[in-house]
Design an enzyme around this catalytic site. Sequence first.
Site, short mmCIF file in Angstrom:
data_model
loop_
_atom_site.label_atom_id
_atom_site.label_comp_id
_atom_site.label_asym_id
_atom_site.label_seq_id
_atom_site.Cartn_x
_atom_site.Cartn_y
_atom_site.Cartn_z
N PRO A 101 0.82 -1.22 0.00
CA PRO A 101 0.00 0.00 0.00
C PRO A 101 0.86 1.26 0.00
CG PRO A 101 -0.80 -1.59 1.61
CD PRO A 101 0.51 -2.11 1.12
N ARG A 126 9.93 -4.33 -7.12
CA ARG A 126 9.90 -2.94 -7.55
C ARG A 126 9.77 -2.88 -9.07
NH1 ARG A 126 8.72 -0.19 -2.99
NH2 ARG A 126 10.33 -0.32 -1.41
#
Length: 272
Positions: free
Chosen positions: A2, A250
Amino acid sequence: MPEGDTVWRLAQRLHEALAGRPLTRCDLRVPRLATVDLTGREVLAVVSRGKHLLTRFGGGLTLHSHLRMDGAWKIYGPDERWRGGPAHQIRAILGTAEHTAVGYRLPVLDLLPTAEEPRVVGHLGPDLLGPDWDPAEALRRLLAAPERPLGEALLDQRNLAGIGNVYKSELCFVLRASPWLPIGELPAPERAPALARKLLEANRRRPARTTTPSARPDRRLWVYGRAGRPCLRCGTAVRTTGQEPAAEERVTYWCPACQPAPPGGGQPASAP
């Protein structure tokens, strides 16, 4: 994981459900906190700091949690069935007469004196959604390592707190800059923290994150999640690849036409 706007909304919901009321139930299911009982203490506030959550109690104690990739806090009414996962995944239960907040799969759960909160969040840069927001300080931190790739610098919570993988990709696109461009070479670098603040502010009360002018559900984001699909600006296929640190977590999305490779290379040539 989040991002800052999502954690801000969660803090608001937890605050509305718990603050101003004494705990009638407390169960912290991590070994170092197994004997802690906060029952009877009033919940003073639940606030976010970047991606961190701080639940403050009367008597000067704070419960610090972080969701990372899989954690979640769910709020239930007195007779509502808990649906956040199996019981063995529960790490925290905070109950009042009106609501119960249940923390599932929380990888970070600590209890500390409220006065010592800087010990767990003091390393963070200015919070994009916090009262301490300071664009000049955020820019100073971003430019402290001018050779660092833009995408990495934006993700570093020590520079500015609240940006995750979605906003990293979207910000780089809006800036028309490659995520691998050294941040010191970014034209008008002060635009980066200003745009970051603008995007998170615009989305902190929206359940469906939107960075484009479109109202269509499949066009709410410029590049994130659009690998292989046409760029909404130029039609070129959006590309994706990992970016350090922790490249497997990522993933970076970018348009090779709108965000050309920096001089001297440094941008991967992965397939869409």
